[in-house]
Scaffold this motif. Structure first.
Motif, PDB file in Angstrom:
ATOM      1  N   ASN A   1       0.825  -1.204   0.000  1.00 58.80           N
ATOM      2  CA  ASN A   1       0.000   0.000   0.000  1.00 58.80           C
ATOM      3  C   ASN A   1       0.863   1.259   0.000  1.00 58.80           C
ATOM      4  O   ASN A   1       0.400   2.343   0.336  1.00 58.80           O
TER       5      ASN A   1
ATOM      6  N   LYS B   1       3.313   4.226  -1.701  1.00 58.46           N
ATOM      7  CA  LYS B   1       3.345   5.003  -2.936  1.00 58.46           C
ATOM      8  C   LYS B   1       4.758   5.250  -3.432  1.00 58.46           C
ATOM      9  O   LYS B   1       4.953   5.676  -4.572  1.00 58.46           O
TER      10      LYS B   1
ATOM     11  N   GLN C   1     -13.981  -2.441  -7.371  1.00 58.03           N
ATOM     12  CA  GLN C   1     -13.051  -1.409  -6.930  1.00 58.03           C
ATOM     13  C   GLN C   1     -12.508  -1.664  -5.531  1.00 58.03           C
ATOM     14  O   GLN C   1     -11.475  -1.093  -5.141  1.00 58.03           O
ATOM     15  N   TRP C   2     -13.144  -2.523  -4.780  1.00 61.82           N
ATOM     16  CA  TRP C   2     -12.688  -2.839  -3.434  1.00 61.82           C
ATOM     17  C   TRP C   2     -11.282  -3.439  -3.430  1.00 61.82           C
ATOM     18  O   TRP C   2     -10.587  -3.390  -2.395  1.00 61.82           O
TER      19      TRP C   2
ATOM     20  N   TYR D   1      -8.712  -2.300  -4.633  1.00 61.30           N
ATOM     21  CA  TYR D   1      -7.724  -1.242  -4.410  1.00 61.30           C
ATOM     22  C   TYR D   1      -7.508  -0.985  -2.918  1.00 61.30           C
ATOM     23  O   TYR D   1      -6.500  -0.368  -2.543  1.00 61.30           O
ATOM     24  N   ASP D   2      -8.437  -1.429  -2.066  1.00 62.87           N
ATOM     25  CA  ASP D   2      -8.223  -1.330  -0.624  1.00 62.87           C
ATOM     26  C   ASP D   2      -7.067  -2.233  -0.197  1.00 62.87           C
ATOM     27  O   ASP D   2      -6.349  -1.927   0.764  1.00 62.87           O
ATOM     28  N   TYR D   3      -6.909  -3.344  -0.896  1.00 61.52           N
ATOM     29  CA  TYR D   3      -5.818  -4.269  -0.613  1.00 61.52           C
ATOM     30  C   TYR D   3      -4.574  -3.917  -1.425  1.00 61.52           C
ATOM     31  O   TYR D   3      -3.456  -3.970  -0.918  1.00 61.52           O
ATOM     32  N   TYR D   4      -4.790  -3.578  -2.697  1.00 68.31           N
ATOM     33  CA  TYR D   4      -3.675  -3.338  -3.610  1.00 68.31           C
ATOM     34  C   TYR D   4      -3.869  -2.023  -4.378  1.00 68.31           C
ATOM     35  O   TYR D   4      -4.270  -2.024  -5.541  1.00 68.31           O
ATOM     36  N   PRO D   5      -3.603  -0.897  -3.715  1.00 64.96           N
ATOM     37  CA  PRO D   5      -3.815   0.407  -4.360  1.00 64.96           C
ATOM     38  C   PRO D   5      -2.901   0.652  -5.557  1.00 64.96           C
ATOM     39  O   PRO D   5      -3.174   1.552  -6.360  1.00 64.96           O
ATOM     40  N   ASN D   6      -1.820  -0.125  -5.700  1.00 69.30           N
ATOM     41  CA  ASN D   6      -0.910   0.059  -6.835  1.00 69.30           C
ATOM     42  C   ASN D   6      -1.309  -0.766  -8.053  1.00 69.30           C
ATOM     43  O   ASN D   6      -0.608  -0.756  -9.070  1.00 69.30           O
TER      44      ASN D   6
END
Length: 301
Positions: A28, A30, A191-192, A194-199
């Protein structure tokens, strides 16, 4: 650091050490520099090990050699997986085909299967599935080695109901081979992840359009009417009945996860792999807390 531990712990279940780039992708964070800093701290604490640029729970050169060989085998088998994807896409009511399982993560070995995640037209999932299963039984003598079609979804409802680290990992590692637009719709409905894998970034540059042949178009033309609706209900009913009889040793809860079946989804996972993986992962979290006093929130099973 907690997030990085979870990433490494998850893939350690599959005896798969990760590179720093892969850990960054599944984290998670950046900034990659931040990942490298935290990996160094975890190494100093002894929580993880590093060798040849691969990070894992234990310093095991055999695991690294195993991974490298599996990566090579995956590269060799990938053209065949694309060829089979094309075949699957030609079948009636197929909207999208993705390579899944270990191959989608760049790994393949002798005991591996080529797994596929398939999206069908609305209200025709069970017809599409039955035709593919019949093809496998008749022409492939029921071998699933290169033709493992065990997860279907319908365009009528594209959201995965089990929203956890296991399903999120499976989604973000899918390789869409045919049906780009439908695959993008699938991601938009989940879209959920991205809560686990925002990249996570969709890589569909090589995804091809689906082109049906005369045989497939003819079948669809015939079954787009009342006959198709009756067959759809019939195939769903007899398949679920067969699974209930064959796997009656499973609890109702486990059966509903391993063989989730409705007009919009069909799963056939007799080993209930999802539950096993998440239970093992939570056991790892408990062991890490006892050994290193690092609290990790358990995963939703």
């Amino acid at each position: 650091m907690i997030n990085l531990i979870k990433v490494i712990s998850y893939f350690s279940i599959f005896k798969y050490p990760l590179t720093a780039d892969e850990i960054f992708y599944f984290s998670n964070k950046k900034e990659k520099d931040k990942v490298l800093e935290e990996l160094n701290v975890l190494k100093e604490k002894g929580v993880i090990q590093e060798s040849e640029g691969f990070y894992s729970e234990t310093n095991n050169d055999e695991l690294i050699a195993r991974r490298k060989k599996g990566n090579e085998e995956a590269n060799l088998i990938m053209p065949k997986a694309w060829e089979i994807s094309k075949l699957i896409s030609k079948f009636p009511y197929i909207s999208s085909v993705c390579i899944s399982g270990s191959l989608s993560k760049g790994y393949f070995e002798d005991k591996s299967d080529i797994d596929f995640f398939i999206i069908t037209n609305k209200n025709r999932l069970w017809i599409a599935r039955t035709l593919l299963i019949l093809y496998k039984k008749i022409f492939l003598l029921n071998s699933k080695k290169y033709f493992c079609v065990n997860y279907f979804m319908s365009s009528g409802h594209l959201e995965i109901e089990e929203q956890n680290r296991f399903t999120a990992t499976e989604i973000v590692t899918l390789i869409p081979t045919y049906g780009k637009d439908m695959f993008h719709d699938f991601v938009r409905n989940n879209q959920w992840v991205y809560d686990y894998y925002p990249n996570f970034k969709i890589d569909s540059e090589n995804t091809k359009n689906i082109s049906k042949n005369f045989f497939s178009n003819s079948i669809e033309k015939v079954l787009n009417k009342k006959l198709g609706n009756k067959l759809e209900r019939f195939f769903m009913k007899i398949t679920i009945k067969k699974w209930n009889n064959k796997f009656n040793h499973l609890s109702k809860e486990d059966f509903e996860i391993a063989f989730k079946s409705s007009e919009n989804v069909s799963k056939h996972h007799p080993s209930n792999f999802q539950k096993k993986v998440l239970n093992l992962l939570n056991e790892k979290y408990e062991n890490i807390e006892k050994k290193y006093y690092i609290k990790l929130e358990p995963e939703n099973v």
